[in-house]
Design a protein around this motif. Structure first.
Motif, mmCIF file in Angstrom:
data_model
loop_
_atom_site.group_PDB
_atom_site.id
_atom_site.type_symbol
_atom_site.label_atom_id
_atom_site.label_comp_id
_atom_site.label_asym_id
_atom_site.label_seq_id
_atom_site.Cartn_x
_atom_site.Cartn_y
_atom_site.Cartn_z
ATOM 1 N N GLY A 1 0.982 -1.011 0.013
ATOM 2 C CA GLY A 1 0.033 -0.203 -0.251
ATOM 3 C C GLY A 1 0.591 1.776 -0.560
ATOM 4 N N PRO A 2 1.574 1.295 1.184
ATOM 5 C CA PRO A 2 2.210 2.539 1.341
ATOM 6 C C PRO A 2 3.880 3.179 -0.208
ATOM 7 N N LEU A 3 4.335 1.209 -0.839
ATOM 8 C CA LEU A 3 4.838 1.404 -2.303
ATOM 9 C C LEU A 3 3.927 2.375 -3.213
ATOM 10 N N LEU A 4 2.559 1.568 -3.150
ATOM 11 C CA LEU A 4 1.986 1.996 -4.809
ATOM 12 C C LEU A 4 1.446 3.055 -4.719
ATOM 13 N N LEU A 5 0.570 3.433 -3.820
ATOM 14 C CA LEU A 5 -0.442 4.626 -2.960
ATOM 15 C C LEU A 5 0.414 6.205 -4.126
ATOM 16 N N PRO A 6 1.458 6.362 -3.401
ATOM 17 C CA PRO A 6 2.162 7.189 -3.847
ATOM 18 C C PRO A 6 2.288 7.827 -5.304
ATOM 19 N N VAL A 7 2.937 6.191 -5.870
ATOM 20 C CA VAL A 7 2.923 6.494 -7.304
ATOM 21 C C VAL A 7 1.424 6.757 -7.829
ATOM 22 N N ALA A 8 0.283 6.552 -7.190
ATOM 23 C CA ALA A 8 -0.951 6.620 -8.177
ATOM 24 C C ALA A 8 -1.152 8.081 -7.914
ATOM 25 N N VAL A 9 -1.100 8.913 -6.550
ATOM 26 C CA VAL A 9 -0.897 9.587 -6.431
ATOM 27 C C VAL A 9 -0.980 11.187 -7.651
ATOM 28 N N LYS A 10 0.695 10.489 -8.163
ATOM 29 C CA LYS A 10 1.045 11.136 -8.964
ATOM 30 C C LYS A 10 1.238 11.131 -10.194
ATOM 31 N N LEU A 11 0.608 10.239 -9.676
ATOM 32 C CA LEU A 11 0.041 9.794 -11.596
ATOM 33 C C LEU A 11 -1.313 10.434 -11.572
ATOM 34 N N GLY A 12 -2.245 10.743 -10.985
ATOM 35 C CA GLY A 12 -3.392 11.797 -11.065
ATOM 36 C C GLY A 12 -4.844 10.887 -10.887
ATOM 37 N N ILE A 13 -4.550 9.531 -10.359
ATOM 38 C CA ILE A 13 -5.414 8.675 -8.792
ATOM 39 C C ILE A 13 -5.416 9.213 -8.317
ATOM 40 N N ASP A 14 -7.333 8.752 -8.378
ATOM 41 C CA ASP A 14 -7.933 9.433 -6.590
ATOM 42 C C ASP A 14 -7.230 8.620 -5.755
ATOM 43 N N PRO A 15 -7.002 8.727 -4.692
ATOM 44 C CA PRO A 15 -5.896 7.787 -3.536
ATOM 45 C C PRO A 15 -6.749 6.724 -2.640
ATOM 46 N N LEU A 16 -8.672 7.122 -2.784
ATOM 47 C CA LEU A 16 -9.399 6.547 -2.125
ATOM 48 C C LEU A 16 -9.809 5.354 -3.563
ATOM 49 N N HIS A 17 -10.229 5.987 -4.511
ATOM 50 C CA HIS A 17 -10.173 4.466 -5.699
ATOM 51 C C HIS A 17 -9.568 4.115 -5.943
ATOM 52 N N PHE A 18 -8.434 4.055 -5.445
ATOM 53 C CA PHE A 18 -6.976 3.313 -5.922
ATOM 54 C C PHE A 18 -6.690 2.711 -4.387
ATOM 55 N N GLY A 19 -7.295 2.973 -3.909
ATOM 56 C CA GLY A 19 -7.429 1.750 -2.017
ATOM 57 C C GLY A 19 -8.171 0.726 -2.147
ATOM 58 N N VAL A 20 -9.517 1.233 -2.876
ATOM 59 C CA VAL A 20 -10.689 0.481 -2.955
ATOM 60 C C VAL A 20 -10.064 -0.640 -3.607
ATOM 61 N N VAL A 21 -9.390 -0.248 -5.068
ATOM 62 C CA VAL A 21 -8.989 -1.417 -5.682
ATOM 63 C C VAL A 21 -7.757 -2.337 -4.969
ATOM 64 N N LEU A 22 -7.321 -1.960 -4.402
ATOM 65 C CA LEU A 22 -6.069 -1.955 -3.832
ATOM 66 C C LEU A 22 -6.515 -3.929 -2.965
ATOM 67 N N VAL A 23 -7.785 -3.415 -2.193
ATOM 68 C CA VAL A 23 -7.576 -3.823 -1.390
ATOM 69 C C VAL A 23 -9.247 -5.338 -1.976
ATOM 70 N N ILE A 24 -9.697 -4.811 -2.396
ATOM 71 C CA ILE A 24 -10.176 -5.996 -3.640
ATOM 72 C C ILE A 24 -9.786 -7.157 -4.322
ATOM 73 N N SER A 25 -7.970 -6.521 -4.472
ATOM 74 C CA SER A 25 -7.374 -7.423 -5.425
ATOM 75 C C SER A 25 -6.657 -8.055 -4.502
ATOM 76 N N MET A 26 -6.458 -7.565 -3.387
ATOM 77 C CA MET A 26 -5.783 -8.236 -2.331
ATOM 78 C C MET A 26 -7.219 -9.843 -1.961
ATOM 79 N N GLY A 27 -8.201 -9.473 -1.707
ATOM 80 C CA GLY A 27 -8.722 -10.018 -1.801
ATOM 81 C C GLY A 27 -8.711 -11.379 -2.601
ATOM 82 N N LEU A 28 -9.236 -10.769 -3.904
ATOM 83 C CA LEU A 28 -9.424 -12.057 -4.763
ATOM 84 C C LEU A 28 -8.014 -13.084 -4.389
ATOM 85 N N GLY A 29 -6.878 -12.296 -4.765
ATOM 86 C CA GLY A 29 -6.020 -13.292 -3.916
ATOM 87 C C GLY A 29 -6.056 -14.557 -2.585
ATOM 88 N N LEU A 30 -6.495 -13.698 -1.616
ATOM 89 C CA LEU A 30 -7.440 -14.382 -0.544
ATOM 90 C C LEU A 30 -7.459 -15.560 -0.786
#
Length: 618
Positions: free
Chosen positions: A532-561
């Motif tokens: 999370g802390p590795l990818l979120l700063p990059v997402a913000v620099k690319l103009g991705i909303d952090p809340l949106h990106f956080g939701v994508v990360l959590v769902i992706s993690m759930g798929l793997g789990l």
């Protein structure tokens, strides 16, 4: 927890059984004291406008102590999460040696944590926190809890046949000796500490070492090889990983989940849903999806939700002659869907480590969860069958007060969401009052929650939260090492360069792949804490909303789990449903494929995640 542990539910040995009871009691009492401190602090602030200045420090210290004693109890019962897929394929003799090495490493790591936590307590004697409380009050309970872990680990190791113990000691000594000889004879050719850390982590992880200990060992390999950092830094970082008031929401919401199961609220909600939609086409599957929606919106504890729903509906699926493997697969898929339904623990953890608004993440996850829930419900109806006319799928016993139970449950949901929106209390404070509410409902309204059951709920909650928070603490120690090596900076530069030449869409796809893969290997909290802390700063620099990106990360993690063959969550669902994992592979792949399509829609249509947070001012 490990698959074998869930299935066997092994108790501690004769020698340590009294110590396990002591550890259970201390963990539960500290958790109960934490609940009292938080509730009293909120009431004092709200009713008398007199904030209790020391409450946050005391609450955090109590949580650290409760977490380590809870983790010790979990270790005594062999309930720790671990990947057993690869070691299960080894020849029996090799498997026993690998298991012995793992047990020995757990004892060594536990001792190292205990020694340095107690040393840190001694070094901080006389120092105080901002509110004037002694700092050693945090480290001494942590050290004693880790000492209990050491004793339990040593008994686990000592309970093996003598031949296996000797083989384990010899194997560990040979590995360490080979490194020392190599370093002495040809130091220039020795792999870097970063490489050794990475290799050690994956070897021990795939060797079945519990995830929290594999993470801690990775950090320790760097410390031992480099020789520049004192051991107390390791203990300090582990404590720092969970010494935060926000994370108190985790044990409290886990407690709510267990209380709902014990006070009859879970059974009433599921029964009401069965009577409402259970007779329609695919009705039992629809009930399962809706039940996970409701329970995830209250308890926040994924495995508590799976246990509450699965323990009622999987037997119902068998009675209705439905394929139990398909029912367990849908249960697991529903757990993935519910990853972003507040107050999910992983949303809390991500908000903490990535410095995002937890309330904002809660709101951002609602529409994505609704999309996935609708997809699962639609598939359940389209491909489902009507229940047998004989009515065998009906619960065996009627439950009284269904509407009362439903109203009480929805009152809990309203309390959680109103608390966030009104700003009356933080996530932690809301979770504390939700636990008090569940206790009151069970003891006063339903009269099904006695003192014995209540004490058992506190013990279970302290153990489960100890498991989760020990992983969080270990992941924090590894994250600290990665930061020292400037890994976040290097990853950020690499991802930015790729996205600059190929577009933001590639970064989003790579992030999804990373979290799906690591979510299947690691427990969800660890994957989010590291990446999370590795990818979120990059997402913000690319103009991705952090809340949106956080939701994508959590769902992706759930798929793997919950993805076969490694997903630990899927193994847990199979054991709760008493179904071999082989029977779930085909149906779960279909459900996960559907959820992956939903995830791609969510990832590339940001408004699904951002509409509600923006409308509500987040």
């Amino acid at each position: 927890m490990s698959v074998a542990a869930i299935a066997e539910g092994r108790s501690a040995g004769r020698i340590t059984a009294p110590l396990v009871a002591v550890s259970d009691t201390i963990a539960a009492v500290l958790l109960a004291a934490d609940l009292v401190v938080v509730c009293v602090s909120v009431l004092a602030r709200f009713l008398f406008n007199a904030p209790v200045e020391w409450s946050d420090d005391v609450a955090r210290g109590l949580m650290v102590g409760s977490s380590f004693f809870g983790a010790a109890s979990a270790l005594a019962r062999s309930e720790n999460l671990g990947v057993a897929f690869f070691v299960d394929m080894l020849p029996p003799g090799v498997r026993r040696t690998v298991d012995a090495v793992g047990a020995l490493l757990v004892a060594i790591i536990s001792f190292y944590v205990a020694f340095n936590a107690l040393k840190m307590g001694w070094l901080t004697t006389g120092q105080t926190s901002g509110s004037g409380l002694p700092l050693e009050w945090t480290f001494y309970p942590m050290g004693v809890g880790a000492a209990f872990m050491t004793i339990f680990a040593l008994e686990t190791f000592g309970g093996r046949p003598l031949r296996d113990m000797i083989a384990g000691i010899v194997a560990a000594a040979v590995i360490a000796g080979l490194y020392l000889v190599w370093d002495a004879l040809a130091p220039a050719s020795v792999p870097s500490s970063q490489t050794l850390m990475l290799v050690g982590f994956f070897l021990t992880l795939f060797g079945g070492l519990p995830i929290g200990f594999a993470l801690a060992l990775a950090a320790l390999i760097f410390i031992w090889v480099e020789g520049t950092l004192p051991g107390v830094i390791f203990a300090q970082q582990m404590a720092r990983g969970i010494d935060n008031f926000v994370l108190l929401a985790i044990p409290f919401f886990i407690l709510v989940g267990y209380l709902m199961e014990a006070n009859g609220m879970s059974v009433r909600l599921i029964e009401l849903l069965q009577r409402a939609v259970g007779k329609m086409r695919g009705g039992l599957n629809v009930v399962m999806v809706l039940s996970m929606v409701l329970f995830s919106g209250i308890s926040g504890s994924k495995m508590a939700d799976v246990a509450a729903v699965g323990s009622v509906l999987i037997p119902a699926a068998r009675r209705s002659r439905q394929n139990p493997g398909g029912a367990v697969a849908l249960l697991a898929a529903s757990a993935v869907m519910a990853e972003t339904i507040p107050p999910c623990i992983n949303l809390i953890i991500l908000g903490f480590v990535a410095n995002l608004s937890i309330g904002g993440l809660f709101v951002a996850g609602m529409l994505p969860a609704a999309l996935m829930a609708l997809a699962l419900v639609a598939v359940s109806i389209i491909f489902g069958k009507r229940p047998a006319a004989s009515g065998e799928a009906e619960p065996r016993a009627a439950v009284s007060g269904l509407w009362t139970g439903a109203i009480a449950s929805f009152g809990l949901i309203f309390m959680i969401f109103f608390g966030f929106k009104s700003g009356f209390a933080t996530a932690t404070e809301i979770s504390a009052f939700a636990a008090v509410y569940a206790i009151a409902v069970g003891s006063l309204l339903f009269r099904e929650l006695g003192v014995k059951n209540l004490a058992h709920c506190f013990v279970q909650s302290a153990t489960r939260s100890g498991l989760v928070l020990f992983i969080v603490a270990a992941a924090q120690s590894l994250a600290f090492i990665l930061t020292l090596q400037q890994v976040p900076h290097e990853v950020g530069d690499f991802m930015l360069s790729i996205s600059g030449s190929h577009g933001v869409w590639l970064f989003m796809l790579l992030s999804i792949v990373v979290l799906v893969v690591m979510g299947s290997v690691l427990e969800g909290a660890a994957a989010l804490i590291i990446f999370g802390p590795l990818l979120l700063p990059v997402a913000v620099k690319l103009g991705i909303d952090p809340l949106h990106f956080g939701v994508v990360l959590v769902i992706s993690m759930g798929l793997g789990l919950f993805a076969p063959p490694l997903g630990l969550g899927l193994y847990g669902a199979c054991l709760i449903g008493n179904v071999p994992i082989e029977q779930t592979i085909k149906p779960i792949l279909g459900y996960l494929g559907l959820l992956l399509l939903c995830l791609l829609v969510i990832a590339f249509v940001p408004v699904i995640s951002t509409a509600l947070p923006h409308a509500m001012g987040y």
